[in-house]
Motif scaffolding. Sequence first.
Motif, short mmCIF file in Angstrom:
data_model
loop_
_atom_site.label_atom_id
_atom_site.label_comp_id
_atom_site.label_asym_id
_atom_site.label_seq_id
_atom_site.Cartn_x
_atom_site.Cartn_y
_atom_site.Cartn_z
N SER A 145 0.84 -1.24 -0.03
CA SER A 145 -0.03 0.05 0.01
C SER A 145 0.86 1.13 0.02
CB SER A 145 -0.76 0.11 1.17
OG SER A 145 -1.88 -1.26 1.07
N ALA A 146 2.14 1.43 0.69
CA ALA A 146 3.03 2.34 0.74
C ALA A 146 3.55 2.66 -0.55
CB ALA A 146 4.16 2.14 1.60
N PHE A 147 3.77 1.51 -1.60
CA PHE A 147 4.57 1.67 -2.88
C PHE A 147 3.44 2.23 -3.84
CE2 PHE A 147 7.99 -1.06 -1.23
CZ PHE A 147 9.10 -0.59 -1.91
N MET A 148 2.11 1.85 -3.52
CA MET A 148 1.04 2.16 -4.00
C MET A 148 0.74 3.70 -4.26
SD MET A 148 -0.78 0.54 -6.51
CE MET A 148 -1.93 1.27 -7.60
N THR A 149 0.71 4.00 -2.75
CA THR A 149 0.44 5.36 -2.64
C THR A 149 1.69 6.35 -3.13
OG1 THR A 149 -0.41 4.84 -0.51
CG2 THR A 149 0.34 6.89 -0.80
N MET A 150 2.82 5.78 -3.20
CA MET A 150 3.97 6.48 -3.72
C MET A 150 3.84 6.63 -5.37
SD MET A 150 8.20 6.16 -3.47
CE MET A 150 8.07 4.63 -4.73
N VAL A 151 3.39 5.73 -6.02
CA VAL A 151 3.22 5.39 -7.52
C VAL A 151 1.94 6.50 -7.80
CG1 VAL A 151 1.58 3.82 -7.55
CG2 VAL A 151 3.34 4.31 -9.43
N LEU A 152 1.03 6.41 -7.04
CA LEU A 152 0.03 7.43 -7.24
C LEU A 152 0.17 8.71 -7.32
CD1 LEU A 152 -3.30 5.52 -5.87
CD2 LEU A 152 -2.89 6.13 -8.27
N ILE A 153 0.99 9.16 -6.17
CA ILE A 153 1.64 10.72 -6.23
C ILE A 153 2.38 10.85 -7.14
CG2 ILE A 153 2.97 12.14 -4.82
CD1 ILE A 153 2.22 10.51 -2.32
N PHE A 154 3.09 10.17 -7.55
CA PHE A 154 3.82 10.51 -9.10
C PHE A 154 3.23 10.67 -10.15
CE2 PHE A 154 7.77 8.98 -6.42
CZ PHE A 154 8.52 10.26 -6.50
N LEU A 155 2.31 9.86 -10.18
CA LEU A 155 1.52 9.84 -11.58
C LEU A 155 0.55 10.95 -11.75
CD1 LEU A 155 0.27 6.00 -11.69
CD2 LEU A 155 1.46 7.08 -13.41
N HIS A 156 0.01 11.39 -10.29
CA HIS A 156 -0.68 12.30 -10.45
C HIS A 156 0.19 13.89 -10.89
CE1 HIS A 156 -4.86 11.98 -9.08
NE2 HIS A 156 -4.46 11.06 -8.12
N TYR A 203 3.52 0.77 -11.90
CA TYR A 203 4.84 1.43 -12.11
C TYR A 203 5.30 1.53 -13.45
CZ TYR A 203 6.11 1.78 -7.42
OH TYR A 203 6.33 2.46 -5.98
N LEU A 204 4.76 0.55 -14.43
CA LEU A 204 4.95 0.67 -15.85
C LEU A 204 4.67 1.80 -16.57
CD1 LEU A 204 4.74 -3.25 -17.05
CD2 LEU A 204 7.00 -1.96 -16.84
N LEU A 205 3.24 1.90 -16.20
CA LEU A 205 2.74 3.33 -16.56
C LEU A 205 3.27 4.53 -16.06
CD1 LEU A 205 -1.19 2.57 -16.18
CD2 LEU A 205 0.13 3.03 -18.50
N MET A 206 3.80 4.31 -14.75
CA MET A 206 4.40 5.51 -14.09
C MET A 206 5.68 5.81 -15.06
SD MET A 206 6.17 5.93 -10.44
CE MET A 206 7.71 5.28 -11.11
N ALA A 207 6.51 4.97 -15.44
CA ALA A 207 7.76 5.26 -16.18
C ALA A 207 7.41 5.65 -17.37
CB ALA A 207 8.42 3.83 -16.38
N THR A 208 6.32 5.18 -18.19
CA THR A 208 5.82 5.80 -19.33
C THR A 208 5.25 7.21 -19.08
OG1 THR A 208 4.92 3.65 -20.00
CG2 THR A 208 4.26 5.37 -21.30
N ALA A 209 4.46 7.54 -18.15
CA ALA A 209 4.06 8.93 -18.04
C ALA A 209 5.23 9.92 -17.64
CB ALA A 209 3.26 9.06 -16.91
N ALA A 210 6.46 9.40 -16.82
CA ALA A 210 7.32 10.01 -16.47
C ALA A 210 8.10 10.69 -17.81
CB ALA A 210 8.17 9.52 -15.26
N THR A 211 8.43 9.65 -18.39
CA THR A 211 9.03 9.53 -19.80
C THR A 211 8.54 10.87 -20.84
OG1 THR A 211 10.16 7.52 -19.74
CG2 THR A 211 10.37 8.54 -21.92
#
Length: 232
Positions: A145-156, A203-211
């Motif tokens: 849940s902690a890792f999911m919270t972190m990825v959602l913050i970055f995704l937003h 996390y794959l979507l986060m890497a895509t969105a970050a790039t």
Amino acid sequence: PVLGLFLLTIARDPLRIIILIAGSFFWLVSLLLSSLIWFIAVKASNPQDEPLQKGLLIFGVMFSVLLQEAFRFLYYKLLRKAIEGLVALSEDGCSPISIQQMAYVAGVGFGLMSGAFSMINLLADALGPGTVGIHGDSQLYFLTSAFMTMVLIFLHTFWGILFFHGCEHRRWWEIVAVVVMHLAVSGSTFCNPLYVGSLVPSYLLMATAATWAYLLSGGSAQNLCHFLLCKS
């Protein structure tokens, strides 16, 4: 990580702090409205009908995502008006903050409030009763849940950059892509307690969105190389 982003890129600028707080408020209002609609739907239905209740939960999550993106669009409109006002008041006719910077700060604001509520829910579950995993369930609930919270913050944060860029240049497919990614990440959480089914795609979507957000912001492979090598 998000605390580092706040301290290094936002905390020293009063205008950015105001934009951050306003973005958090917009996300909070969207959550309030979606929670109210879901609460009314649950109360008006049969609580003993489990398939119906699960369907209402899925509807509530999807509706909440759409409402969050609608409020992101409203916030973009508000900030666009704010830029026009800042330009009119400035002596040199330039805004003290660009729309790209506003998009980044607004995205962090959405993410921070989302993460804060996720943390509150975790703390409420941690109070008990019972122990996580006592009935054979996964004991990694709090960690994942902690890792999911972190990825959602970055995704937003990244979604804010992509969404504002799409609105600014009228590239509606970028806005649609943000909505689809948001729906996909939220929908993947229904795979839990099979946490691999939600964390890995997120996390794959986060890497895509970050790039994608990095390239839209003017970044390049050469700039990234200079940053990593500490070259000017």
